[in-house]
Scaffold this motif. Sequence first.
Motif, PDB file in Angstrom:
ATOM      1  N   GLU A  71     -16.358 -11.736 -40.702  1.00 57.50           N
ATOM      2  CA  GLU A  71     -16.858 -12.901 -39.994  1.00 57.50           C
ATOM      3  C   GLU A  71     -16.368 -14.205 -40.422  1.00 57.50           C
ATOM      4  O   GLU A  71     -15.658 -14.420 -41.126  1.00 57.50           O
ATOM      5  N   ILE A  72     -16.576 -15.268 -39.417  1.00 57.80           N
ATOM      6  CA  ILE A  72     -16.312 -16.504 -39.709  1.00 57.80           C
ATOM      7  C   ILE A  72     -17.653 -17.248 -40.014  1.00 57.80           C
ATOM      8  O   ILE A  72     -18.371 -16.972 -39.388  1.00 57.80           O
ATOM      9  N   ASP A  73     -17.513 -17.875 -41.290  1.00 60.53           N
ATOM     10  CA  ASP A  73     -18.747 -18.547 -41.942  1.00 60.53           C
ATOM     11  C   ASP A  73     -18.649 -19.955 -41.756  1.00 60.53           C
ATOM     12  O   ASP A  73     -17.738 -20.792 -42.306  1.00 60.53           O
ATOM     13  N   LEU A  74     -19.945 -20.550 -41.375  1.00 55.31           N
ATOM     14  CA  LEU A  74     -19.913 -22.016 -41.455  1.00 55.31           C
ATOM     15  C   LEU A  74     -20.474 -22.377 -43.044  1.00 55.31           C
ATOM     16  O   LEU A  74     -21.376 -21.621 -43.360  1.00 55.31           O
ATOM     17  N   GLY A  75     -19.483 -23.414 -43.756  1.00 55.96           N
ATOM     18  CA  GLY A  75     -20.419 -23.729 -44.860  1.00 55.96           C
ATOM     19  C   GLY A  75     -20.364 -25.320 -44.901  1.00 55.96           C
ATOM     20  O   GLY A  75     -19.514 -25.823 -44.143  1.00 55.96           O
ATOM     21  N   TYR A  76     -21.194 -25.751 -45.877  1.00 55.37           N
ATOM     22  CA  TYR A  76     -20.996 -27.482 -45.929  1.00 55.37           C
ATOM     23  C   TYR A  76     -21.461 -27.627 -47.459  1.00 55.37           C
ATOM     24  O   TYR A  76     -22.503 -26.860 -47.945  1.00 55.37           O
ATOM     25  N   ARG A  77     -20.998 -28.494 -48.057  1.00 54.41           N
ATOM     26  CA  ARG A  77     -21.574 -28.775 -49.502  1.00 54.41           C
ATOM     27  C   ARG A  77     -21.338 -30.574 -49.514  1.00 54.41           C
ATOM     28  O   ARG A  77     -20.307 -31.014 -49.449  1.00 54.41           O
ATOM     29  N   LEU A  78     -22.443 -31.024 -49.923  1.00 50.61           N
ATOM     30  CA  LEU A  78     -22.452 -32.665 -50.090  1.00 50.61           C
ATOM     31  C   LEU A  78     -22.840 -32.905 -51.307  1.00 50.61           C
ATOM     32  O   LEU A  78     -23.752 -32.465 -51.972  1.00 50.61           O
ATOM     33  N   LYS A  79     -22.162 -34.083 -51.834  1.00 54.75           N
ATOM     34  CA  LYS A  79     -22.809 -34.857 -52.960  1.00 54.75           C
ATOM     35  C   LYS A  79     -24.138 -35.283 -52.735  1.00 54.75           C
ATOM     36  O   LYS A  79     -24.452 -35.519 -51.766  1.00 54.75           O
ATOM     37  N   LYS A  80     -24.870 -35.326 -53.909  1.00 54.18           N
ATOM     38  CA  LYS A  80     -26.286 -35.805 -53.847  1.00 54.18           C
ATOM     39  C   LYS A  80     -26.316 -37.164 -53.338  1.00 54.18           C
ATOM     40  O   LYS A  80     -27.521 -37.380 -52.613  1.00 54.18           O
ATOM     41  N   THR A  81     -25.608 -38.100 -53.418  1.00 54.07           N
ATOM     42  CA  THR A  81     -25.662 -39.506 -52.721  1.00 54.07           C
ATOM     43  C   THR A  81     -25.573 -39.448 -51.289  1.00 54.07           C
ATOM     44  O   THR A  81     -26.054 -40.265 -50.675  1.00 54.07           O
ATOM     45  N   ALA A  82     -25.059 -38.095 -50.867  1.00 60.00           N
ATOM     46  CA  ALA A  82     -24.935 -38.058 -49.166  1.00 60.00           C
ATOM     47  C   ALA A  82     -26.314 -37.220 -48.876  1.00 60.00           C
ATOM     48  O   ALA A  82     -26.330 -37.047 -47.693  1.00 60.00           O
TER      49      ALA A  82
END
Length: 169
Positions: free
Chosen positions: A90-101
């Motif tokens: 499968e093709i997976d959507l992922g995201y990860r942001l710094k706490k300030t964002a």
Amino acid sequence: MHIIFQTPRLLLRRFTLDDAPLILQLNSDPEVLKYLHEPLLETEAQATKVLSDIILPQYEHNLGRWAIHTKHNNEFIGWCGLKYRPELEEIDLGYRLKKTAWGHGYALEAAQHTIDYGLNELNIKTITGRAHVDNTASLQILQKTGMQFLKDETIDNCPVKTFSISNPK
């Protein structure tokens, strides 16, 4: 700089090995990794290994986790992107942001435009997204992107809710 696309407030680009300090900054925060089964990074060498072994190889398939920068000041705030997971086919959507964002709508904006890019520019048939069952913020993002809930399951020894969206073409 290899820009993948822009949104109203964000610029998404490919990472390079020179971005190890950015990956280290992001993946050394225990709150950022709270719902993930990944070890905290402690050195730039570890961050370089993440880039060379996990992130950069995806670019060969026009996929990958892309660095997110705010347009107004070019600040690195995290990553978002599409990753092929061969073990799940499968093709997976992922995201990860710094706490300030967190709390500014950046993750939703990046995720929505990533899905649009994947479906319309890359002609991906189906994109899957997952979040830990207790990660309410991430679960809300998946729902707001228009992804449909599929099931509860355990992936990588982690209880998750699985969502997907299919290409209407």
